[in-house]
Design a protein around this motif. Structure first.
Motif, PDB file in Angstrom:
ATOM      1  N   SER A 680     -34.475 -32.364  -0.866  1.00  0.00           N
ATOM      2  CA  SER A 680     -33.786 -31.333  -0.095  1.00  0.00           C
ATOM      3  C   SER A 680     -34.629 -30.072  -0.146  1.00  0.00           C
ATOM      4  N   PRO A 681     -34.969 -29.482   0.999  1.00  0.00           N
ATOM      5  CA  PRO A 681     -35.894 -28.349   1.014  1.00  0.00           C
ATOM      6  C   PRO A 681     -35.250 -27.000   0.728  1.00  0.00           C
ATOM      7  N   VAL A 682     -33.955 -26.960   0.433  1.00  0.00           N
ATOM      8  CA  VAL A 682     -33.270 -25.678   0.255  1.00  0.00           C
ATOM      9  C   VAL A 682     -33.921 -24.889  -0.878  1.00  0.00           C
ATOM     10  N   SER A 683     -34.420 -23.704  -0.557  1.00  0.00           N
ATOM     11  CA  SER A 683     -35.171 -22.898  -1.519  1.00  0.00           C
ATOM     12  C   SER A 683     -35.490 -21.573  -0.862  1.00  0.00           C
ATOM     13  N   GLU A 684     -36.273 -20.762  -1.548  1.00  0.00           N
ATOM     14  CA  GLU A 684     -36.793 -19.540  -0.924  1.00  0.00           C
ATOM     15  C   GLU A 684     -38.267 -19.397  -1.267  1.00  0.00           C
ATOM     16  N   SER A 685     -39.042 -18.880  -0.309  1.00  0.00           N
ATOM     17  CA  SER A 685     -40.495 -18.843  -0.439  1.00  0.00           C
ATOM     18  C   SER A 685     -41.005 -17.410  -0.469  1.00  0.00           C
ATOM     19  N   ILE A 686     -42.005 -17.176  -1.353  1.00  0.00           N
ATOM     20  CA  ILE A 686     -42.582 -15.850  -1.499  1.00  0.00           C
ATOM     21  C   ILE A 686     -44.100 -15.996  -1.438  1.00  0.00           C
ATOM     22  N   PRO A 687     -44.733 -15.480  -0.392  1.00  0.00           N
ATOM     23  CA  PRO A 687     -46.188 -15.616  -0.293  1.00  0.00           C
ATOM     24  C   PRO A 687     -46.909 -14.591  -1.166  1.00  0.00           C
TER      25      PRO A 687
END
Length: 831
Positions: A680-687
């Motif tokens: 499941s791809p539910v997440s948060e991304s920070i570059p």
């Protein structure tokens, strides 16, 4: 011709459990029938004793007929008689079917053939005089009754479902925790997880209570084992010859290895020499190896030595198959392939297909179960050592005892280097039990003697499974040796052939007391472990042996050359003077040069079962090798004089400042809980961006996040610009995560935060203080330099020359006229 003597043989019968005396060689017979204990043959014959019951009048044959008095085991042994050794082989057949029950075919007349029999079963015990002057040999037969499944009570243990799971170990803390659980940890893994065998509900409970997360890989190992066995039978039945150098189509038995090795030597006497290693096994079996070289009997010819060994771990059958196929490759290639002929001519090659002969024989002959229970002897890993077991588990023979496969020492945790530290078990029944002390086991002493007395410039030890090429060090805190660029380059080159991952051994998890760690850190010879295939310890032969060796589908090395090409790369390294050191000079014909070095090396602080440590043990190693002069100039391939252990550690000088800390901004909101990432791809991304030279020089970065409660669980994953996972941290039970990447390439990265668990989802404990911290490269450190002591003795054994010699990797050192003018040669070298 055989003696034709067929009178009844008096036998000894006993219970296998609780009667240690039953393991002792010998058969008690009345004096009137003592001749029944002696096999005789007036002449020898080069035949396989195990293939068929021969005519009683056949050349080199003597036989006895016996009837089993028990449901249990037969143990048939040969021993030399009247001091005459010779080479006799032994086989036991079922009289009714003519099928072989047990056999042994080592190089001498010290044989043990054992297997299961039924009460009343009629058997033919056949001795075969293969070669040598011994016209007779002593025979002993024991019948050992077994209780069900070898248990002391007679109550069969009910097997439970065995499975393979992948345990998530994204941090070194997780890997250490997993190793401490005493589970059967495989060698198949990567930076974020390792496959583990769970044999029963107790194992499942242990893993569950550890808090480590896992996913199922194979839910029913017993079914997989049955399927693999069926595939093997089908493949062998339909395939006349495989693509292997020998054409083999099925897994060998120990006696087949033994017979094939001496046949290779007999048929190629100038190229192949079969030999017996110094130490017999715990059960008294000889360990056999092959040496392959031009002018093979002249071991002191100065050529670099390339060693390949298999089956430290009993159940890893593809390891021994690859090893003996490599021997066939060299012999066949010398005759048919100019490139291989050239490499063989420049090197000496030693192969030992089965290091752990007791364990392998038991695993190979065991009843197939695949349930990994205590009495699933097919899945035995260790040797047959009894001394470290509790008294109640020391009784019985290795093939049937109260502890089952759990008894014994892991030979690949018994070498001295880093012995006693994390990465091996302190428990007698642990699969990685390290043994009573460094080199306590005959298996490790055999390899130690072999490597210590030759200039072994290259060594591969073969295992299953994981598709890995592992290089030293086995312990992360050791730091890489100064030879890291050399080790990595060769490992990467071999991995390009077989499709495996090339990594430091600690990249899988810490291991201590391993083969290549000891051989490399002690001698400087380049050493590697291959973990063959990804399917299991001895899966389908067609895939785990044929495809992996030849580089055909479905192996990862399909179309790249496979392990065959990787082995040839290793041989090419052995033949390359740039990969080791070379001594040149001149010496009169018949004089002998000797290189000597003695030193002590500490083990790790010795971890105790209660978690405390005791001081390291100092282990003395002595390296001695010889060169026999043929007169005039010589060139002698040797390892560097300075041991890697004291030479220093790899690093690099910073070429600029480190990058300043990069803050990570937490996006607005909190993602929903997700226990199925990445499913499941539910997440948060920070570059974030990592800079590089000439602006900055980063030796590592650490992505750090924190939150309030240890009951909350956030997981951290870091991806590069190509979307590849480069590091992660998903520990659990903490209020922070830290993901580390060494020598990060400059570019764009993404930190992914996964909300695995919240104590109160209505009032989420969000992460904060996210940041990327950078560190400068660690500079190299340099230790002391060591010298060899080089001596020269004349034909009469008189010492006529002595010198200290310093030699670095890739260096050629001229020692001059060391036998006739060593003092002047020494002074000239030091100017």
């Amino acid at each position: 011709m055989g003696s034709g003597h067929r009178s009844p043989l008096a036998l000894r019968t006993g219970i296998a459990l609780g009667a240690a005396g039953l393991v002792v060689f010998g058969v008690t017979v009345p004096s009137a029938t003592a001749a029944d204990n002696v096999l005789r043959a007036d002449s020898s014959a080069n035949r396989a004793c195990h293939t068929a019951v021969q005519s009683r009048r056949a050349q080199g044959i003597d036989q006895r007929e016996v009837t089993s008095t028990v449901d249990g085991l037969i143990q048939a042994r040969l021993a030399p008689r009247d001091g005459a050794e010779g080479d006799w082989d032994l086989a036991v057949f079922d009289k009714a079917t003519g099928k072989v029950v047990a056999a042994a075919a080592a190089l001498r007349s010290r044989e043990l053939a054992e297997s299961f029999v039924k009460k009343g079963q009629q058997l033919v015990v056949q001795g075969c005089r293969y070669s040598g002057s011994a016209r007779s040999v002593n025979l002993g037969i024991d019948f050992l009754a077994l209780t069900p499944q070898g248990t002391p009570t007679g109550s069969p243990q009910q097997p439970q479902r065995a499975e393979v799971v992948r345990v998530e170990t994204p941090s070194r803390t997780d890997k250490s925790k997993l190793l401490s659980l005493g589970l059967d940890v495989t060698e198949k893994g990567d930076d974020t997880g390792v496959e583990v065998v769970l044999a029963d509900d107790a194992d499942r409970k242990t893993l569950r209570e550890s808090g480590l997360r896992s996913t199922t890989v194979d839910a029913d190992l017993s079914r997989t084992a049955r399927d693999d066995a069926a595939k093997d039978r089908e493949y062998a039945a339909k395939t006349q010859a495989s693509g292997l150098p020998s054409g083999r189509t099925s897994y060998r038995h120990l006696y087949e290895y033994e017979y094939e090795m001496k046949e290779l030597a007999r048929r190629n006497p100038k190229l192949v020499r079969a030999f017996t290693l110094n130490h017999a096994s715990v059960e008294g079996r000889d360990v056999t190896g092959l040496e392959i070289a031009t002018d093979v009997t002249n071991a002191a010819d100065g050529k670099p030595v390339n060693v390949t060994v298999g089956v430290h771990h009993a159940r890893e059958w593809p390891a021994s198959e690859h090893t003996i196929e490599w021997a066939y490759e060299l012999v066949n290639g010398y005759q048919r392939d100019p490139a291989i002929k050239g490499l063989v001519g420049k090197t000496r090659n030693i192969v030992v297909p089965v290091v752990n002969v007791d364990g392998f024989s038991i695993s190979r002959e065991a009843e197939p179960k695949g349930d990994f229970s205590r009495f699933d002897y097919e899945m035995k890993r260790k040797n047959c050592q009894t001394a470290d077991s509790p008294p109640q588990f020391r009784t019985g023979i290795c093939k049937a005892n109260p502890a089952g496969k759990d008894r014994g020492t892991d030979p690949n945790r018994n070498y001295a280097t880093f012995w006693g530290g994390n990465g091996a078990s302190t428990s007698w029944n642990g699969e990685t039990f390290r043994g009573a002390g460094p080199f306590s086991e005959p298996e490790t002493r055999n390899i130690r003697d072999l490597v210590s007395k030759r200039q072994v410039t290259n060594l591969i030890t073969l295992h299953t499974y994981g598709n890995l090429i592992l290089r030293p060090p086995g312990v992360a805190d050791t730091r890489a040796p100064l030879d890291e660029p050399v080790l990595k380059a060769l490992g990467d080159k071999m991995a390009s052939r077989n499709g495996y991952r090339s990594i430091p051994s600690w990249g899988l998890y810490d291991t201590t007391g391993t083969t290549e760690d000891w051989s490399f850190w002690t001698t400087g010879g380049l050493g590697y472990t291959f973990e063959i295939n990804t399917a299991g310890f001895h899966p389908a032969y067609q895939n785990a042996v044929v495809a992996e060796y030849t580089g055909t589908a479905p192996a990862a090395g399909a179309g790249k050359g496979g392990n065959r090409a990787a082995f040839l790369d290793m041989l090419g390294s052995a033949a390359d003077p740039a990969a080791h050191s070379t001594l040149i000079g001149s010496a009169p014909r018949g004089h002998q040069l000797k290189l000597h070095k003695t030193f002590q090396t500490p083990t790790s602080p010795v971890l105790q079962p209660d978690g405390s440590t005791k001081p390291p043990i100092y282990v003395t190693d002595t390296l001695d090798s010889t060169y026999s002069s043929t007169g005039g100039r010589f060139a002698w391939s040797v390892n560097p004089s300075t041991r890697p252990y004291v030479a220093g550690r790899y690093g690099r000088e910073p070429q600029g400042p480190k990058q300043t800390t990069v803050p990570l901004t937490n996006p607005v909101g909190v993602p929903a809980e997700n226990t199925d990432y990445p499913g499941s791809p539910v997440s948060e991304s920070i570059p974030f961006t990592v800079k590089g030279l000439p602006e900055v020089d980063n030796g590592r970065f650490d992505v750090v996040v924190q939150w309030t409660s240890p009951q909350t669980d956030w997981d951290l994953y870091v991806y590069n610009a190509a979307g590849e996972l480069v590091t992660s941290s998903a520990s659990g039970g903490t209020n922070s995560e830290k993901a580390t990447l060494f020598d990060p390439p400059p570019g764009n990265y993404t930190a992914v935060m996964v909300n695995y668990d919240q104590v109160d989802p209505a009032s989420p404990d969000d992460w904060a203080n996210g940041r990327v911290e950078f560190s400068s490269p660690v500079p190299p450190t340099y230790g002391t330099r060591e010298a060899y002591t080089l001596t020269c003795t004349n034909r009469n054994g008189k010492l006529v020359g002595i010198a200290d010699v310093f030699a670095d990797r890739g260096q050629t050192v001229d020692v001059g006229e060391v036998c006739t003018n060593s003092a002047r040669a020494n002074k000239e070298r030091r100017r």
